[in-house]
Each structure stands twice: as C-alpha cells, then as structure tokens.
Design a protein around this motif. Structure first.
Motif, mmCIF file in Angstrom:
data_model
loop_
_atom_site.group_PDB
_atom_site.id
_atom_site.type_symbol
_atom_site.label_atom_id
_atom_site.label_comp_id
_atom_site.label_asym_id
_atom_site.label_seq_id
_atom_site.Cartn_x
_atom_site.Cartn_y
_atom_site.Cartn_z
ATOM 1 N N ASP A 41 -0.977 -4.065 4.637
ATOM 2 C CA ASP A 41 -2.226 -4.282 3.911
ATOM 3 C C ASP A 41 -2.199 -3.488 2.603
ATOM 4 O O ASP A 41 -2.194 -2.267 2.626
ATOM 5 C CB ASP A 41 -3.395 -3.845 4.809
ATOM 6 C CG ASP A 41 -4.749 -3.928 4.107
ATOM 7 O OD1 ASP A 41 -4.801 -4.373 2.945
ATOM 8 O OD2 ASP A 41 -5.748 -3.535 4.737
ATOM 9 N N GLY A 42 -2.158 -4.186 1.480
ATOM 10 C CA GLY A 42 -2.158 -3.522 0.172
ATOM 11 C C GLY A 42 -0.769 -3.146 -0.290
ATOM 12 O O GLY A 42 -0.332 -3.525 -1.378
ATOM 13 N N HIS B 253 -1.074 -10.723 -0.840
ATOM 14 C CA HIS B 253 -1.641 -9.903 0.243
ATOM 15 C C HIS B 253 -1.370 -10.614 1.563
ATOM 16 O O HIS B 253 -1.284 -11.838 1.596
ATOM 17 C CB HIS B 253 -3.161 -9.782 0.015
ATOM 18 C CG HIS B 253 -3.782 -8.566 0.637
ATOM 19 N ND1 HIS B 253 -4.051 -8.483 1.976
ATOM 20 C CD2 HIS B 253 -4.178 -7.387 0.094
ATOM 21 C CE1 HIS B 253 -4.598 -7.292 2.230
ATOM 22 N NE2 HIS B 253 -4.686 -6.599 1.113
ATOM 23 N N GLU C 205 -9.063 1.463 -2.406
ATOM 24 C CA GLU C 205 -9.498 0.099 -2.105
ATOM 25 C C GLU C 205 -10.249 0.049 -0.787
ATOM 26 O O GLU C 205 -11.215 -0.676 -0.632
ATOM 27 C CB GLU C 205 -8.278 -0.845 -2.044
ATOM 28 C CG GLU C 205 -8.645 -2.328 -2.006
ATOM 29 C CD GLU C 205 -8.923 -2.873 -0.617
ATOM 30 O OE1 GLU C 205 -9.459 -3.974 -0.518
ATOM 31 O OE2 GLU C 205 -8.612 -2.193 0.376
ATOM 32 N N GLU C 206 -9.778 0.857 0.183
ATOM 33 C CA GLU C 206 -10.304 0.710 1.546
ATOM 34 C C GLU C 206 -11.742 1.206 1.690
ATOM 35 O O GLU C 206 -12.507 0.680 2.491
ATOM 36 C CB GLU C 206 -9.394 1.427 2.552
ATOM 37 C CG GLU C 206 -7.982 0.822 2.662
ATOM 38 C CD GLU C 206 -7.965 -0.532 3.349
ATOM 39 O OE1 GLU C 206 -9.035 -1.016 3.728
ATOM 40 O OE2 GLU C 206 -6.872 -1.114 3.482
ATOM 41 N N GLN D 222 -4.627 -11.355 6.747
ATOM 42 C CA GLN D 222 -5.593 -10.583 7.550
ATOM 43 C C GLN D 222 -6.448 -11.487 8.429
ATOM 44 O O GLN D 222 -7.537 -11.108 8.865
ATOM 45 C CB GLN D 222 -6.495 -9.706 6.666
ATOM 46 C CG GLN D 222 -5.703 -8.734 5.802
ATOM 47 C CD GLN D 222 -6.580 -7.824 4.961
ATOM 48 O OE1 GLN D 222 -7.178 -8.262 3.988
ATOM 49 N NE2 GLN D 222 -6.664 -6.557 5.332
ATOM 50 N N HIS E 145 -11.232 -8.171 -1.958
ATOM 51 C CA HIS E 145 -9.993 -7.573 -2.462
ATOM 52 C C HIS E 145 -10.249 -7.068 -3.877
ATOM 53 O O HIS E 145 -11.206 -7.479 -4.527
ATOM 54 C CB HIS E 145 -8.862 -8.615 -2.497
ATOM 55 C CG HIS E 145 -8.421 -9.076 -1.143
ATOM 56 N ND1 HIS E 145 -7.639 -8.296 -0.317
ATOM 57 C CD2 HIS E 145 -8.674 -10.207 -0.465
ATOM 58 C CE1 HIS E 145 -7.415 -8.943 0.804
ATOM 59 N NE2 HIS E 145 -8.035 -10.106 0.758
ATOM 60 N N HIS F 191 -3.137 -2.162 -3.400
ATOM 61 C CA HIS F 191 -3.481 -0.755 -3.134
ATOM 62 C C HIS F 191 -2.497 -0.122 -2.168
ATOM 63 O O HIS F 191 -1.882 -0.826 -1.350
ATOM 64 C CB HIS F 191 -4.897 -0.641 -2.578
ATOM 65 C CG HIS F 191 -5.112 -1.430 -1.310
ATOM 66 N ND1 HIS F 191 -5.059 -0.872 -0.059
ATOM 67 C CD2 HIS F 191 -5.340 -2.757 -1.104
ATOM 68 C CE1 HIS F 191 -5.274 -1.813 0.848
ATOM 69 N NE2 HIS F 191 -5.437 -2.965 0.248
HETATM 70 ZN ZN LIG Z 1 -5.926 -4.744 1.320
#
Ligand SMILES: [Zn+2]
Length: 423
Positions: A106-107, A202, A140-141, A205, A370, A95
C-alpha cells in the motif's frame, strides 16, 4: 521541436521496460524497515522508520541521477530532467508511510514503480521532453496524525500549511516538531511545481480485479463518501421489572433504521456502499436498558445524484425513527470527501498503455481515497490499480503477485512516456 522528434524515435526503436526483479527486491528491502512479526510493516508518518524508508528511496533515486528535494510539509520529490527542463513535469508517486499493522505494498508500490519508470528510461538511454518526478506524499495514512492525505492536501492548497504543522499525535507531538526532529525545514518556501499530468499506481485494496481475473484497473475516478454519527438518548432501566411498553430504549431506533438503510442502499444499485462500523450502547450492561446509543454510517457512491439521494434517505430514515419512537437524538455528518472524476487524457493514456501491452483491464472507480484526489484538484490526474491477494489491505497479510506489480509499473511507464513526450 527536435527534442520531441528524438524522443518519439527512441520510443519506437527501444521500448523501455520495467525490471520486475529490481522492483520486487526493492519492495522487499523497504518492507524490512519497520517489519512486523506477521510479515507486515509499521512505518507510521514521521517516525524514525518512515525517515529510514524515505532515505533508502532518496538514495536509490540519487544513484539513478535524480535531483532530490523536500518541501515544508515533508513531501519528497525526485526529478529526472527532461529535454525541455522548464516544461511542466509529468508526476507520479504515492506514499511510504503505513498503518500500524500495514502491509508491504500500500503506497510503497506506487513510489517504487515511479522510481522504476526512471530506472527503465535510464536503462533504455531514453530522454523525455517533459521532466519526470516521483513524489512521496507525507502522512497519507492519517493514523498517527489525524489527517489522511495530509502532504498532498497542503501541496494542492486544500489544507493550510500551518494547520497541518499544528496536527498532533496521541502523545501530543506536532507535525512541525517531528519534521524538525527529522531535519526537514518547515519554513522552506517550496512553490508547487507546474504539473502537466499526474498518475498514481496502487494496489486495488479490494477484490474486484482478482475476482474478474484482470491485471489492470483503469481508474476513472474516486467515489463520493461521507461518514455520519447517530446518537440516540433513552433512559437506563432494569431489564427485568420494566415492561417493554414502559421503556425508553434507544436500540429500538437502530432496529428500525438498519433494515431501512440497507434497503435504501440496495435501491441505489450495486455501486452503493453503506457501512455501519461502530455500534455502542452505554452503559453496556446485559441487564440494563441502555441510556445512550451511538452508531456510525459510512455512505459512498460514485454517482453524485445517487450519492446525494442515499445520504438524504439515510438522514430521513434516522430522523423518522427518532420521531416514531419519540426519542431524543441526532444524526450529523462528521466527514465528507467529494468524489473525483479523473482527467480524460490521463485515463486515456492508461487505457492505451494497457491495450498496447496486452493486459486484461477493467474500468473502475476507487472506493478509497488517495493522494491523487488532492493532486486532481490542481492537475490532470489518473490512477492505475493492480490486484492484491484476496482484496486485503491495511493488513499485515497484504500481498500482490510480482507479475501484476510488474504489469502495473509497465502500464505506468508506457502512459508516462506518452504524456511526457510532446509539448
Ligand atoms: Zn495507499
């Protein structure tokens, strides 16, 4: 089939490799869009910034010879033809939207690593039997429109298109209005393309890869997770004149529950996760016994039996404490996402790619949800993790090493070439 033969001969002769500098410079270029003063990104779903990011990506993909299309929920797909172009695609992607104070990786990394797979195949003059696609999943978030992994949920058939279109942000604007404002046709019938296999790379995290000094996380699945809300009713009273045994203090329930649920989590082993993220009393005055208490419990475990046991225990312990203190209240599950076990063929393709390329790797279960969780409902799916600095994410300070990002993209490339080679 002569196509497959040609493809595999080429793989042996000139193994394609990611261009790490190009990947890094594109990550930095996308990071300029919606850049925040602290070095992060604010590119929430379907804002002008999100659109600008998608456009930049689509322009790069078009320049790399890809066909670009957008579906009715705003998922963007770019496609590199295969020798057998009617065969199911090998899909990757992630994303481009971020949290309000999100990072640059992130993404975005998963999307640009996917594009880098296509660029590397172009650079090597190599064709795959199956077509290759890179997807940019919309919203996505779930921070602006309250539905995380929205685009992939619609695409996989888990969320009706109308329900997604009707979601609104805090100012009352709907997903449909915003898609149309950005020039995306919301009535376009775009059938879901058949997918042979899907991979997503990814940042982890979390801190595990960094702490274990491993470059590649071979993700075998996503843990089971649920969120619970507890409300306890007491009676407001003066903190001075009211004797302890004459109060109806809801915090007593919290005091009993906390050590008990942490112990229950500990009993479920090191993979258990239990988080009490919200504790609120009202009226929230230092010299008033609260009349009401609300707290949340987030429960996660990769093993279904252990997860169910922990959920059950949390429920039992809260109800027991309510009864024990003779207070009214309730615990209810407000959100649950079933865990995912990724497809053996995809996990194996990642494992082999990491081994072939000589990267230190670790098999792990994702602690976060995800888009791949939705994709896994309709196609064989797997994921690859790379370390991020200090395990930080959803944070403007989110960071990753260029060499790790390049390694993860090379694993993605190698695994996708393997998956896209044969019939
Ligand atoms: Zn993500």
């Amino acid at each position: 089939m002569h196509g497959a033969g040609a493809a595999s001969r080429r793989v042996r002769l000139t193994p394609p490799r990611i261009n790490g500098d190009r990947l890094w410079s594109r990550l930095m270029a996308l990071g300029e869009i919606g850049a925040t003063p602290q070095g992060g990104c604010n590119r929430q779903a379907l804002t002008d910034g999100d659109l600008a990011g998608r456009r930049l990506f689509a322009d790069w993909a078009a320049a790399a010879g890809c066909r670009v299309r957008v579906d009715a929920i705003g998922n963007l797909f770019v496609r590199r033809a295969g020798l057998e172009d009617t065969f199911p695609v090998v899909l990757t992607g992630s994303h481009l939207d971020t949290q309000p104070t999100g990072g640059k990786f992130d993404g975005v990394y998963g999307v640009l690593a996917g594009l880098e797979v296509i660029e590397a195949l172009n650079d090597a003059g190599m064709t795959t039997v199956h077509p290759i696609e890179v997807g940019v999943w919309c919203n996505e978030e779930g921070c602006r429109f309250p539905m995380a992994m929205m685009g992939s949920a619609v695409w996989s058939g888990r969320l009706p298109l109308d329900a997604a279109h009707a979601l609104t942000d805090r100012s009352g604007r709907s997903v449909r209005q915003e898609l149309e404002r950005l020039g995306i046709a919301t009535d376009a019938k775009v059938p879901r393309q058949p997918v042979k296999a899907a991979l997503e790379v990814h940042i982890e995290q979390g801190p595990v890869l960094e702490q274990r000094a491993k470059t590649i996380g071979i993700v075998t699945g996503v843990q089971h997770m649920s969120r619970h809300e507890v409300v306890v009713l007491g009676q407001e009273a003066h903190a001075g004149p009211t004797p302890m045994d004459m109060r109806r203090d809801p915090v007593r329930v919290l005091a009993e529950v906390l050590p008990a649920i942490y112990a229950a989590a500990r009993e479920r082993g090191p993979d258990a996760r239990l988080t009490v993220g919200v504790i609120e009393t009202s009226p929230g005055s230092p010299n008033t016994v609260p009349g009401r208490l609300r707290f949340t419990i987030d429960v996660r475990h990769p093993d279904l039996r252990q997860y169910r046991t922990l959920r059950f225990e949390v429920d039992r312990l809260v109800r027991g404490a309510l009864k024990h203190h003779d207070l009214e209240g309730d615990i209810r599950c407000v959100w649950e996402a079933p865990g995912v076990v990724f497809h053996a063929d995809c996990v194996d393709a990642v494992r082999r790619a990491a081994a072939t390329l000589g990267y230190g790797s670790l098999e792990m279960v994702s602690g976060a949800g995800h888009d791949s969780c939705n994709v896994a409902a309709v196609a064989p799916t797997g994921m690859i993790f790379v370390p991020c600095a200090g395990g930080l994410s959803h944070n403007e300070a989110e960071s990753a090493m260029p060499s790790d990002l390049e390694a993860g993209a090379n694993v993605l490339l190698q695994a996708m070439v393997a998956l896209a080679a044969g019939a």
